[in-house]
Design a protein around this motif. Sequence first.
Motif, PDB file in Angstrom:
ATOM      1  N   ASP A  22       0.813  -1.213   0.000  1.00 22.36           N
ATOM      2  CA  ASP A  22       0.000   0.000   0.000  1.00 22.36           C
ATOM      3  C   ASP A  22       0.849   1.267   0.000  1.00 22.36           C
ATOM      4  N   THR A  23       2.070   1.185   0.518  1.00 24.07           N
ATOM      5  CA  THR A  23       2.907   2.383   0.653  1.00 24.07           C
ATOM      6  C   THR A  23       4.186   2.337  -0.170  1.00 24.07           C
ATOM      7  N   THR A  24       4.601   1.159  -0.612  1.00 25.37           N
ATOM      8  CA  THR A  24       5.914   0.988  -1.227  1.00 25.37           C
ATOM      9  C   THR A  24       5.771   0.348  -2.604  1.00 25.37           C
ATOM     10  N   GLU A  25       6.619   0.782  -3.540  1.00 21.00           N
ATOM     11  CA  GLU A  25       6.619   0.198  -4.882  1.00 21.00           C
ATOM     12  C   GLU A  25       6.980  -1.286  -4.817  1.00 21.00           C
ATOM     13  N   PRO A  26       6.370  -2.128  -5.674  1.00 21.38           N
ATOM     14  CA  PRO A  26       6.661  -3.564  -5.651  1.00 21.38           C
ATOM     15  C   PRO A  26       8.146  -3.884  -5.816  1.00 21.38           C
ATOM     16  N   ALA A  27       8.821  -3.163  -6.705  1.00 19.96           N
ATOM     17  CA  ALA A  27      10.250  -3.415  -6.913  1.00 19.96           C
ATOM     18  C   ALA A  27      11.053  -3.088  -5.662  1.00 19.96           C
ATOM     19  N   THR A  28      10.628  -2.064  -4.928  1.00 19.83           N
ATOM     20  CA  THR A  28      11.325  -1.692  -3.694  1.00 19.83           C
ATOM     21  C   THR A  28      11.149  -2.777  -2.638  1.00 19.83           C
ATOM     22  N   ILE A  72      11.580  -9.291  -8.435  1.00 19.75           N
ATOM     23  CA  ILE A  72      11.094  -7.974  -8.849  1.00 19.75           C
ATOM     24  C   ILE A  72       9.967  -8.100  -9.866  1.00 19.75           C
ATOM     25  N   VAL A  73      10.191  -8.899 -10.912  1.00 20.58           N
ATOM     26  CA  VAL A  73       9.165  -8.983 -11.959  1.00 20.58           C
ATOM     27  C   VAL A  73       7.907  -9.686 -11.447  1.00 20.58           C
ATOM     28  N   PHE A  74       8.069 -10.614 -10.508  1.00 21.99           N
ATOM     29  CA  PHE A  74       6.878 -11.261  -9.961  1.00 21.99           C
ATOM     30  C   PHE A  74       6.066 -10.283  -9.117  1.00 21.99           C
ATOM     31  N   PHE A  75       6.734  -9.477  -8.307  1.00 20.75           N
ATOM     32  CA  PHE A  75       6.017  -8.470  -7.524  1.00 20.75           C
ATOM     33  C   PHE A  75       5.345  -7.451  -8.438  1.00 20.75           C
ATOM     34  N   GLU A  76       6.010  -7.099  -9.531  1.00 24.43           N
ATOM     35  CA  GLU A  76       5.396  -6.177 -10.489  1.00 24.43           C
ATOM     36  C   GLU A  76       4.175  -6.823 -11.143  1.00 24.43           C
ATOM     37  N   ALA A  77       4.232  -8.132 -11.356  1.00 23.94           N
ATOM     38  CA  ALA A  77       3.103  -8.838 -11.965  1.00 23.94           C
ATOM     39  C   ALA A  77       1.893  -8.839 -11.032  1.00 23.94           C
ATOM     40  N   ILE A  78       2.104  -9.204  -9.756  1.00 20.45           N
ATOM     41  CA  ILE A  78       0.961  -9.316  -8.848  1.00 20.45           C
ATOM     42  C   ILE A  78       0.429  -7.954  -8.443  1.00 20.45           C
ATOM     43  N   ALA A 134       2.997  -9.896 -19.136  1.00 19.00           N
ATOM     44  CA  ALA A 134       4.393  -9.843 -19.592  1.00 19.00           C
ATOM     45  C   ALA A 134       5.349  -9.998 -18.412  1.00 19.00           C
ATOM     46  N   PHE A 135       5.045  -9.339 -17.295  1.00 18.49           N
ATOM     47  CA  PHE A 135       5.891  -9.484 -16.105  1.00 18.49           C
ATOM     48  C   PHE A 135       5.854 -10.925 -15.587  1.00 18.49           C
ATOM     49  N   ALA A 136       4.673 -11.546 -15.599  1.00 12.95           N
ATOM     50  CA  ALA A 136       4.570 -12.927 -15.127  1.00 12.95           C
ATOM     51  C   ALA A 136       5.347 -13.891 -16.034  1.00 12.95           C
ATOM     52  N   LEU A 137       5.303 -13.652 -17.351  1.00 14.29           N
ATOM     53  CA  LEU A 137       6.084 -14.482 -18.277  1.00 14.29           C
ATOM     54  C   LEU A 137       7.576 -14.307 -18.038  1.00 14.29           C
ATOM     55  N   ALA A 138       7.992 -13.072 -17.760  1.00 15.13           N
ATOM     56  CA  ALA A 138       9.399 -12.833 -17.431  1.00 15.13           C
ATOM     57  C   ALA A 138       9.786 -13.566 -16.151  1.00 15.13           C
ATOM     58  N   ALA A 168      24.054 -10.345  -2.097  1.00 15.95           N
ATOM     59  CA  ALA A 168      24.648  -9.062  -1.724  1.00 15.95           C
ATOM     60  C   ALA A 168      25.064  -8.271  -2.957  1.00 15.95           C
ATOM     61  N   VAL A 169      25.725  -8.939  -3.904  1.00 23.99           N
ATOM     62  CA  VAL A 169      26.154  -8.265  -5.130  1.00 23.99           C
ATOM     63  C   VAL A 169      24.946  -7.765  -5.916  1.00 23.99           C
ATOM     64  N   ALA A 170      23.921  -8.599  -6.022  1.00 19.45           N
ATOM     65  CA  ALA A 170      22.725  -8.211  -6.766  1.00 19.45           C
ATOM     66  C   ALA A 170      22.033  -7.012  -6.122  1.00 19.45           C
ATOM     67  N   ALA A 171      21.933  -7.017  -4.780  1.00 18.49           N
ATOM     68  CA  ALA A 171      21.283  -5.905  -4.085  1.00 18.49           C
ATOM     69  C   ALA A 171      22.021  -4.594  -4.330  1.00 18.49           C
ATOM     70  N   ILE A 172      23.353  -4.658  -4.374  1.00 16.00           N
ATOM     71  CA  ILE A 172      24.147  -3.451  -4.615  1.00 16.00           C
ATOM     72  C   ILE A 172      23.997  -2.964  -6.055  1.00 16.00           C
ATOM     73  N   LEU A 173      24.084  -3.890  -7.010  1.00 21.95           N
ATOM     74  CA  LEU A 173      24.031  -3.514  -8.425  1.00 21.95           C
ATOM     75  C   LEU A 173      22.651  -2.994  -8.832  1.00 21.95           C
ATOM     76  N   VAL A 174      21.614  -3.583  -8.262  1.00 20.22           N
ATOM     77  CA  VAL A 174      20.247  -3.228  -8.670  1.00 20.22           C
ATOM     78  C   VAL A 174      19.724  -2.010  -7.910  1.00 20.22           C
ATOM     79  N   ALA A 175      20.337  -1.680  -6.780  1.00 24.57           N
ATOM     80  CA  ALA A 175      19.836  -0.601  -5.913  1.00 24.57           C
ATOM     81  C   ALA A 175      19.515   0.701  -6.651  1.00 24.57           C
ATOM     82  N   PRO A 176      20.417   1.233  -7.497  1.00 24.32           N
ATOM     83  CA  PRO A 176      20.092   2.512  -8.157  1.00 24.32           C
ATOM     84  C   PRO A 176      18.844   2.454  -9.019  1.00 24.32           C
ATOM     85  N   PHE A 177      18.613   1.310  -9.666  1.00 17.33           N
ATOM     86  CA  PHE A 177      17.466   1.183 -10.569  1.00 17.33           C
ATOM     87  C   PHE A 177      16.141   1.041  -9.814  1.00 17.33           C
ATOM     88  N   VAL A 178      16.214   0.716  -8.531  1.00 22.62           N
ATOM     89  CA  VAL A 178      15.010   0.529  -7.732  1.00 22.62           C
ATOM     90  C   VAL A 178      14.776   1.695  -6.775  1.00 22.62           C
TER      91      VAL A 178
END
Length: 282
Positions: A22-28, A72-78, A134-138, A168-178
Motif C-alpha cells: 500500500d505504501t511501497t513500490e513492488p520493486a522496492t 522484482i518482476v513477480f512483484f510487479e506482476a501481482i 508480460a511481467f509474469a512471463l518474465a 549481496a552483489v545483486a542488491a548493490i548492483l540493482v539498488a540505483p534502478f530501484v
Amino acid sequence: MVFIVGATSQYAGAALGVFLFDTTEPATVAWLRAAAASVALLAWRRPWRVHWTRRTVAVAAGFGIVTLSMNIVFFEAIARIPLGTAVAIEFLGPVAVATLGSRRARDLLAVALVAIGVVLLAGVQVDVEPVGIAFALAAAVLWAGYILVGKRVADAGDGQDSLAVGMAVAAILVAPFVLIPQLATDATVFADPRTWLLGIGIGILSSAVPYALDQVVLTAVGRARFALLLALLPATATVVGAIALAQRPTVFELAGIALVMLALTISAIPTRHPAPEPPVPL
C-alpha cells in the motif's frame, strides 16, 4: 521435509509483504527482501573465509541477479494482475525445466498433472492487464534460470556461500534502478521504521531461509525433480492461507492439490531396471 519448511517460510514472509504494497513500490519491496536476506546470509555464512576466484564470484553474482530479478518482476506482476493468474503463468518456467529434463514417460505424465493441478490451484483469469502478463512471463523465464543456475551452484559444493555473495552483489548492483524511482515517487517510506522491520522479516522468511534450504534440496535431487517439487508451493500457499488468513480452499483448489501430490508420487517412483540374464553356459 526440508522443502516443505522452506516453502512455508516463503509464504509466511509473503504474508508480511502484503502490508507494504500500500505504501511501497513492488520493486522496492523485492529489493528490501534481497538486501535483508543478503545481510542475514552474510552474517551466517561469513563467505569471506572461502577462497574466491573471478569465475566463482561471477557465477554467484549471476545467481543473485537472476534471483532478485525474478522477485522484482513477480512483484510487479501481482501488482497488476490477480495473484493466482501470476502464479499459474510463472509455473510455466519450472514445468518447462521438468519437461526438458525428463527421460521417462511417467515424468511427462507427472508434468502434465502438475500443469493441470497448478491451473486449478491458481484459478486463472483471462481478462487481465497485458503488462502484468508480460511481467509474469518474465518471472517464468527467470524461475527456470534460477533452477538451472542454482543447480550448478549447488553441485559446486558452495551453494549457500554463493547465495550469500550473490544476493549481496545483486542488491548493490540493482539498488540505483530501484531506489531512485522510489525516492522520486515517495521518499517518506524510508523514514518509516515499519518499512525496514517488515523488509527484514520478508527478507529472512521469504529469501534467506527458503533459498538456503533450496541449496540443500538441489544438492540431493536433479533439476527435473526439483522443478516438480516446486509445484508444492501453491499447495503450501493454500494451507498457509487457510491457517493464517482464513482463506478456505475451494473444491477446484483441493482437486489441484490432489493432482500435484499424485504427480509427485508418480515422479518419485524409481525406475526398475530388469535383472541381468544369467550367462549362457558354454
